[in-house]
Design an enzyme around this catalytic site. Structure first.
Site, PDB file in Angstrom:
ATOM      1  N   ASP A  19      13.362   6.822   9.173  1.00 22.37           N
ATOM      2  CA  ASP A  19      12.417   7.218  10.169  1.00 22.37           C
ATOM      3  C   ASP A  19      12.045   6.053  11.218  1.00 22.37           C
ATOM      4  O   ASP A  19      11.442   6.080  12.269  1.00 22.37           O
ATOM      5  CB  ASP A  19      11.018   7.535   9.335  1.00 22.37           C
ATOM      6  CG  ASP A  19      10.157   8.137  10.612  1.00 22.37           C
ATOM      7  OD1 ASP A  19      10.523   9.197  11.014  1.00 22.37           O
ATOM      8  OD2 ASP A  19       8.894   7.784  10.650  1.00 22.37           O
ATOM      9  N   ASP A  70       9.331  -6.898  -5.414  1.00 22.64           N
ATOM     10  CA  ASP A  70       8.574  -7.476  -4.510  1.00 22.64           C
ATOM     11  C   ASP A  70       7.991  -8.741  -5.041  1.00 22.64           C
ATOM     12  O   ASP A  70       7.394  -8.659  -6.054  1.00 22.64           O
ATOM     13  CB  ASP A  70       6.996  -6.471  -4.296  1.00 22.64           C
ATOM     14  CG  ASP A  70       6.258  -7.015  -2.989  1.00 22.64           C
ATOM     15  OD1 ASP A  70       6.328  -8.119  -2.747  1.00 22.64           O
ATOM     16  OD2 ASP A  70       6.024  -6.114  -2.463  1.00 22.64           O
ATOM     17  N   ALA A  89       4.208   9.024  10.301  1.00 19.25           N
ATOM     18  CA  ALA A  89       2.620   9.053  10.502  1.00 19.25           C
ATOM     19  C   ALA A  89       2.152  10.152  10.978  1.00 19.25           C
ATOM     20  O   ALA A  89       0.788  10.403  11.266  1.00 19.25           O
ATOM     21  CB  ALA A  89       2.110   7.629  11.108  1.00 19.25           C
ATOM     22  N   ALA A 109      10.163   1.865   6.916  1.00 11.59           N
ATOM     23  CA  ALA A 109       9.299   0.765   7.129  1.00 11.59           C
ATOM     24  C   ALA A 109       9.687   0.313   8.316  1.00 11.59           C
ATOM     25  O   ALA A 109       9.109   0.491   9.446  1.00 11.59           O
ATOM     26  CB  ALA A 109       9.539   0.014   6.063  1.00 11.59           C
ATOM     27  N   ARG A 110      10.717  -0.440   8.483  1.00  9.51           N
ATOM     28  CA  ARG A 110      11.095  -1.387   9.723  1.00  9.51           C
ATOM     29  C   ARG A 110      12.739  -1.029   9.525  1.00  9.51           C
ATOM     30  O   ARG A 110      13.600  -1.298   8.768  1.00  9.51           O
ATOM     31  CB  ARG A 110      10.656  -2.689   9.710  1.00  9.51           C
ATOM     32  CG  ARG A 110       9.404  -2.747   9.977  1.00  9.51           C
ATOM     33  CD  ARG A 110       8.777  -2.492  11.365  1.00  9.51           C
ATOM     34  NE  ARG A 110       7.223  -2.640  11.522  1.00  9.51           N
ATOM     35  CZ  ARG A 110       6.517  -1.647  11.519  1.00  9.51           C
ATOM     36  NH1 ARG A 110       6.787  -0.344  11.157  1.00  9.51           N
ATOM     37  NH2 ARG A 110       5.160  -1.877  11.692  1.00  9.51           N
ATOM     38  N   ASN A 141       0.668  -1.236  -0.082  1.00 12.62           N
ATOM     39  CA  ASN A 141      -0.083   0.018   0.038  1.00 12.62           C
ATOM     40  C   ASN A 141       0.611   1.452  -0.027  1.00 12.62           C
ATOM     41  O   ASN A 141       0.779   2.248  -0.709  1.00 12.62           O
ATOM     42  CB  ASN A 141      -0.816  -0.234   1.224  1.00 12.62           C
ATOM     43  CG  ASN A 141      -1.719   1.163   0.940  1.00 12.62           C
ATOM     44  OD1 ASN A 141      -2.686   1.154   0.425  1.00 12.62           O
ATOM     45  ND2 ASN A 141      -1.895   1.873   2.149  1.00 12.62           N
ATOM     46  N   ILE A 142       1.783   1.258   0.794  1.00 15.13           N
ATOM     47  CA  ILE A 142       2.707   2.486   0.843  1.00 15.13           C
ATOM     48  C   ILE A 142       3.681   2.648  -0.047  1.00 15.13           C
ATOM     49  O   ILE A 142       3.878   3.537  -0.738  1.00 15.13           O
ATOM     50  CB  ILE A 142       3.511   2.615   2.163  1.00 15.13           C
ATOM     51  CG1 ILE A 142       2.158   2.792   3.370  1.00 15.13           C
ATOM     52  CG2 ILE A 142       4.342   3.744   2.366  1.00 15.13           C
ATOM     53  CD1 ILE A 142       2.594   2.604   4.904  1.00 15.13           C
ATOM     54  N   HIS A 157      10.300   8.045  14.251  1.00 17.17           N
ATOM     55  CA  HIS A 157       9.199   7.557  13.880  1.00 17.17           C
ATOM     56  C   HIS A 157       8.186   8.367  13.709  1.00 17.17           C
ATOM     57  O   HIS A 157       7.003   8.201  14.186  1.00 17.17           O
ATOM     58  CB  HIS A 157       9.194   6.470  14.916  1.00 17.17           C
ATOM     59  CG  HIS A 157       8.497   4.965  14.130  1.00 17.17           C
ATOM     60  ND1 HIS A 157       9.306   3.888  14.145  1.00 17.17           N
ATOM     61  CD2 HIS A 157       7.605   4.814  13.340  1.00 17.17           C
ATOM     62  CE1 HIS A 157       8.610   2.858  13.798  1.00 17.17           C
ATOM     63  NE2 HIS A 157       7.772   3.477  12.917  1.00 17.17           N
ATOM     64  N   GLU A 165      14.564   1.427  18.974  1.00 15.56           N
ATOM     65  CA  GLU A 165      14.140   2.712  19.359  1.00 15.56           C
ATOM     66  C   GLU A 165      13.453   2.743  20.860  1.00 15.56           C
ATOM     67  O   GLU A 165      13.174   1.807  21.672  1.00 15.56           O
ATOM     68  CB  GLU A 165      12.584   2.902  18.444  1.00 15.56           C
ATOM     69  CG  GLU A 165      13.247   2.880  16.957  1.00 15.56           C
ATOM     70  CD  GLU A 165      11.874   2.959  16.131  1.00 15.56           C
ATOM     71  OE1 GLU A 165      10.794   3.298  16.719  1.00 15.56           O
ATOM     72  OE2 GLU A 165      12.030   3.355  14.980  1.00 15.56           O
TER      73      GLU A 165
END
Length: 330
Positions: A267, A180, A294, A242-243, A160-161, A291, A272
């Site tokens: 990010d 992907d 969003a 993402a991660r 989606n992102i 982070h 963290e």
């Protein structure tokens, strides 16, 4: 039934949109917890004793040990996307519903922030601004960057992102490559957006700017490492919203030192919050943000609305939307 609601490690839920907190207070007792990100499961269960609903951030990890000591838990509603910090099998064994925010809520905010961070890194926005604040205008020639127009762009993870990042990259007029094995987009999306599917090595070798948007699992853990970086086009830039664990951090530092990688924007970090002595924070070729992808008003409102609706569904004896919930019946 009495509902005790714990908001865990979220700095944002109920802060900007206070109506979400007030709605939960109309259902039961609400308390915010800020706990160590690496807290062990048993201690986490003890800290949250008596709370049967949890609204959870990206940390801590709700593992089997946690669930083995927390049988009263009805719901974990993630204030975000992804089930990465919840042991879903343990949740199922203990009858706990686990719900996430729909990916579309975060789509534009995260993708736009990815582009913003990447452009800030490439054009050295942060260090040049800091130099200006220090009254060092004469240093401006040190802050050379690169254009985006006509360059080759890569997106690793076309969900989606990632698909939105690819769409944004296309505005610069250069080729956009995607890697992907199981893209979440329809085949015609690739044609309509002039996006090419390639293998990882091809993407790394051809792209000037690369965005990491893969989900984190056993196959993607440290996928950007000392071995795969050897395929990287010399002087490329990578951004990761993402991660953090998608990259091997030591390999990133080494690649920047050697010049193989021109810069890295993150990010999301593997651990963290990031400690003040982390080498990434001492390198002008690396941009780390806390982070906050969003953190737009639109996105936080949608996330809060979803968490509140999850709690209301549980109170009404229903389950949150099936497509957004770990299916305990499977």
């Amino acid at each position: 039934m009495e509902y005790n609601i714990a908001v865990v490690n979220s700095n944002s839920f109920g802060q900007v949109f206070t109506e979400h907190w007030k709605e939960l207070e109309g259902i039961g007792t609400v308390k915010r917890f800020m706990l160590p990100t690496d807290i062990d499961g048993k201690l986490l269960a003890e800290k949250l004793h008596g709370f049967n609903v949890i609204i959870a951030s990206v940390t801590p990890f709700f593992n089997k040990e946690f669930f083995d000591n927390k049988d009263e838990l009805l719901l974990i509603s993630r204030h975000g996307i992804g089930f990465n910090n919840v042991d879903l099998h343990a949740a199922k064994e203990h009858g706990t519903q686990v719900a996430i925010v729909p990916q579309k809520v975060e789509r534009n905010s995260v993708a736009e922030n990815e582009l913003a961070n990447l452009m800030a890194l490439v054009r050295q926005v942060v260090p040049s601004s800091e130099r200006e604040r220090a009254g060092r205008y004469e240093d401006r020639a040190q802050f050379m960057g690169n254009e985006f127009s006509g360059k080759t762009f890569g997106v690793i993870g076309c969900g989606n992102i990632g698909s939105r990042v690819a769409e944004l990259f296309s505005i610069f007029g250069g080729p956009v490559l995607v890697n992907d094995p199981h893209p979440a987009t329809e085949p015609e999306w690739f044609t309509n957006n002039n996006v090419e599917r390639v293998d990882l090595e091809t993407l790394l070798s051809r792209c000037d700017y690369i965005s990491l948007n893969a989900s984190l699992d056993d196959t993607s853990l440290h996928m950007i490492n000392s071995k795969t970086i050897k395929s990287l086009k010399k002087g490329a830039y990578i951004c990761n919203n993402a991660r953090g664990a998608l990259v091997e951090e030591d390999a990133i530092s080494a690649a920047i030192k050697s010049g193989q990688l021109s810069g890295y924007a993150a990010d999301a970090m593997e651990v963290e919050p990031v400690k003040a002595d982390h080498p990434f924070l001492k390198n002008d070729r690396i941009l780390v943000t806390p982070h906050t992808s969003a953190y737009t008003y639109e996105c936080l409102h949608g996330m809060g609305e979803k968490c509140v609706s999850d709690v209301k569904a549980i109170v009404a004896g229903k389950r949150p939307g099936r497509e957004l919930t770990h299916n305990l019946d499977d």
